[in-house]
Design a protein around this motif. Structure first.
Motif, mmCIF file in Angstrom:
data_model
loop_
_atom_site.group_PDB
_atom_site.id
_atom_site.type_symbol
_atom_site.label_atom_id
_atom_site.label_comp_id
_atom_site.label_asym_id
_atom_site.label_seq_id
_atom_site.Cartn_x
_atom_site.Cartn_y
_atom_site.Cartn_z
ATOM 1 N N UNK A 1 9.365 -22.081 13.349
ATOM 2 C CA UNK A 1 8.628 -22.750 14.433
ATOM 3 C C UNK A 1 9.399 -22.697 15.753
ATOM 4 N N UNK A 2 10.284 -21.694 15.899
ATOM 5 C CA UNK A 2 11.164 -21.630 17.062
ATOM 6 C C UNK A 2 10.405 -21.641 18.383
ATOM 7 N N UNK A 3 9.204 -21.007 18.418
ATOM 8 C CA UNK A 3 8.469 -20.916 19.687
ATOM 9 C C UNK A 3 7.443 -22.025 19.863
ATOM 10 N N UNK A 4 7.326 -22.913 18.874
ATOM 11 C CA UNK A 4 6.309 -23.968 18.922
ATOM 12 C C UNK A 4 6.861 -25.178 19.663
ATOM 13 N N UNK A 5 6.237 -25.514 20.782
ATOM 14 C CA UNK A 5 6.668 -26.706 21.521
ATOM 15 C C UNK A 5 6.191 -27.963 20.813
ATOM 16 N N UNK A 6 4.919 -27.977 20.442
ATOM 17 C CA UNK A 6 4.367 -29.078 19.644
ATOM 18 C C UNK A 6 3.088 -28.595 18.969
ATOM 19 N N UNK A 7 2.681 -29.340 17.942
ATOM 20 C CA UNK A 7 1.486 -28.999 17.166
ATOM 21 C C UNK A 7 0.756 -30.289 16.824
ATOM 22 N N UNK A 8 -0.483 -30.156 16.387
ATOM 23 C CA UNK A 8 -1.250 -31.311 15.918
ATOM 24 C C UNK A 8 -1.069 -31.441 14.409
ATOM 25 N N UNK A 9 -0.866 -32.678 13.949
ATOM 26 C CA UNK A 9 -0.636 -32.930 12.529
ATOM 27 C C UNK A 9 -1.579 -34.015 12.022
ATOM 28 N N UNK A 10 -2.291 -33.698 10.933
ATOM 29 C CA UNK A 10 -3.209 -34.643 10.285
ATOM 30 C C UNK A 10 -2.723 -34.908 8.866
ATOM 31 N N UNK A 11 -2.203 -36.076 8.581
ATOM 32 C CA UNK A 11 -1.690 -36.343 7.229
ATOM 33 C C UNK A 11 -2.775 -36.461 6.163
ATOM 34 N N UNK A 12 -4.024 -36.756 6.565
ATOM 35 C CA UNK A 12 -5.080 -37.031 5.592
ATOM 36 C C UNK A 12 -5.886 -35.801 5.189
ATOM 37 N N UNK A 13 -5.626 -34.668 5.791
ATOM 38 C CA UNK A 13 -6.432 -33.478 5.530
ATOM 39 C C UNK A 13 -5.809 -32.619 4.422
ATOM 40 N N UNK A 14 -6.477 -31.508 4.100
ATOM 41 C CA UNK A 14 -5.983 -30.655 3.025
ATOM 42 C C UNK A 14 -6.993 -29.596 2.660
ATOM 43 N N UNK A 15 -7.375 -29.542 1.378
ATOM 44 C CA UNK A 15 -8.362 -28.546 0.964
ATOM 45 C C UNK A 15 -9.107 -29.036 -0.274
ATOM 46 N N UNK A 16 -10.223 -28.369 -0.575
ATOM 47 C CA UNK A 16 -11.046 -28.751 -1.713
ATOM 48 C C UNK A 16 -11.514 -27.538 -2.487
ATOM 49 N N UNK A 17 -12.693 -27.663 -3.084
ATOM 50 C CA UNK A 17 -13.243 -26.620 -3.946
ATOM 51 C C UNK A 17 -14.725 -26.459 -3.619
ATOM 52 N N UNK A 18 -15.072 -25.341 -2.972
ATOM 53 C CA UNK A 18 -16.434 -25.138 -2.514
ATOM 54 C C UNK A 18 -17.462 -25.133 -3.622
ATOM 55 N N UNK A 19 -17.201 -24.367 -4.679
ATOM 56 C CA UNK A 19 -18.162 -24.298 -5.779
ATOM 57 C C UNK A 19 -18.312 -25.662 -6.448
#
Length: 397
Positions: A142-160
């Motif tokens: 992340x050397x070039x990243x000044x800042x980013x957005x972070x969401x602790x409650x998000x993630x992924x699921x299962x479409x099917x």
């Protein structure tokens, strides 16, 4: 997972509402309508539930959008994902890993403005600086990243799984489901009259097309041309390299033009921002091209260097339904009473599907989306010269 796809009903001659498509959108609409006991609802699918784009989805769940109504839809959906057994039924498969959004270096101010907007709407999101991001994800460069957005409650699921659960609950509430049934629209004198199927005709005053990349040809057969193009996409599933942290944050990274997430604790998924237009949803490559996966993984390695030593397990291919502003068409077709479209999600449909089903049910029964105002997603907005443009849109939105 339910057995919603293992059995099918018989054709009925009449219905109050017909829904074409049994992916996450069609199944969600059916579920929300059935909860309100509105009469006879029939879901018709050319294949099986969740077999199209839903079953091939990377299934990210995140709140980060630049357009407020999309944030509202994502927030409503998150609440359902978090409470799946009570809200829908079934165990659900939501993995709360956290989510990070990294934008181009020149778009930092837009990121700040969007995070502020999302917070005002109720999203739990914060800006993290380079040191905080490195602490969160030590495997990332992340050397070039000044800042980013972070969401602790998000993630992924299962479409099917989501499509199956929605349809199973809808069927418990009386919805009729026809699988492996080809269909076409019946329109007379500016009104939808129902559908014609491979099993016979069905009369209905309301038809909703939640047909993803099959939407444009479906409408073209009755002389209507919707601005939806197909786009071919490939995703790589890798086995974690030795020493890689498992189960880390999902990420959309504009710098590398990739998105990625963990896949359980021992695998890693990498996807691309862009793909070739004009794919045939009935005849696209089922095997990802090795050299294209390699190029995509190389870009992701700039962010996650340890991926260089990760073994590629397989590739997944699929077709997006894209609109000119990369946002869905939701609403009644101008000039055809009773005919509605719910398509054109441009690769972001899964994460908002619970809420889209709700607001589409409200539109059909109450005349408008009440939980979220979806009027700007109207099917006629491009003909009216009103494409959606967010105030602080990213160039790769």
């Amino acid at each position: 997972m339910s057995d919603a796809s293992s059995r099918t009903d018989s054709l009925v001659p009449t219905a109050d509402i017909v829904i074409l498509g049994a992916g996450v959108m069609g199944a969600s609409i059916a579920f929300h309508l059935a909860k309100r006991k509105v009469g006879k609802i029939v879901v018709v699918d050319r294949g099986h539930v969740g077999q199209g784009g839903s079953g091939r989805s990377s299934a990210l769940i995140r709140m980060h959008y630049s357009y407020p109504p999309e944030v509202q839809l994502a927030l409503l959906s998150l609440r359902m994902f978090e409470n799946w057994p009570d809200a829908v039924g079934g165990e659900g498969d939501f993995r709360k890993t956290g989510f990070v959004r990294i934008v181009h270096p020149g778009e930092g101010e837009r990121l700040k403005q969007n995070v502020e907007m999302q917070r005002k709407l109720g999203a739990r999101v914060s800006l993290v600086d380079r040191a905080e991001l490195k602490e969160l994800e030590p495997d990332w460069n992340v050397d070039e990243v000044e800042f980013a957005a972070y969401e602790p409650d998000s993630g992924y699921g299962d479409g099917a799984g989501v499509a199956h659960d929605f349809l199973a609950r809808a069927r418990d509430l009386g919805v009729v489901y026809l699988s492996k049934t080809q269909s076409s629209l019946r329109i007379e004198a500016g009104h939808v009259r129902g559908i014609s199927t491979s099993q016979g005709d069905m009369s209905a005053p309301v038809v909703v097309a939640a047909t993803g990349p099959w939407t444009r040809p479906l409408f073209q057969k009755v002389g209507l041309d919707l601005p939806i193009e197909t786009e071919y996409h490939q995703v790589a599933i890798l086995k974690n390299a030795p020493g890689m942290k498992g189960g880390g944050c999902a990420c959309i990274d504009s710098v590398t033009a990739t998105y990625f997430r963990s896949d359980a604790h021992d695998k890693f998924l990498v996807g691309d921002f862009y793909g070739a237009r004009g794919a045939d949803p009935d005849n696209f490559p089922q095997r990802a091209a090795d050299h294209e996966l390699e190029e995509m993984i190389e870009r992701a390695c700039r962010r996650v260097p340890k991926l260089e030593n990760a073994e590629v397990i397989r590739g997944v291919t699929g077709v997006y339904d894209m609109t000119p502003d990369s946002r869905p068409l939701l609403g009644e077709i101008p000039g055809v009473s009773g005919l509605y479209v719910c398509a054109g999600f441009s690769g972001m449909g899964f994460k908002i599907s619970p809420a889209v089903g709700l607001v589409m049910s409200e539109l059909l029964l109450d005349g408008r989306g009440k939980a979220v105002d979806i009027s700007s997603f109207s099917a006629g907005r491009f003909a009216e010269g009103k494409p959606i443009q967010a105030e602080f849109e990213y160039k790769d939105d």
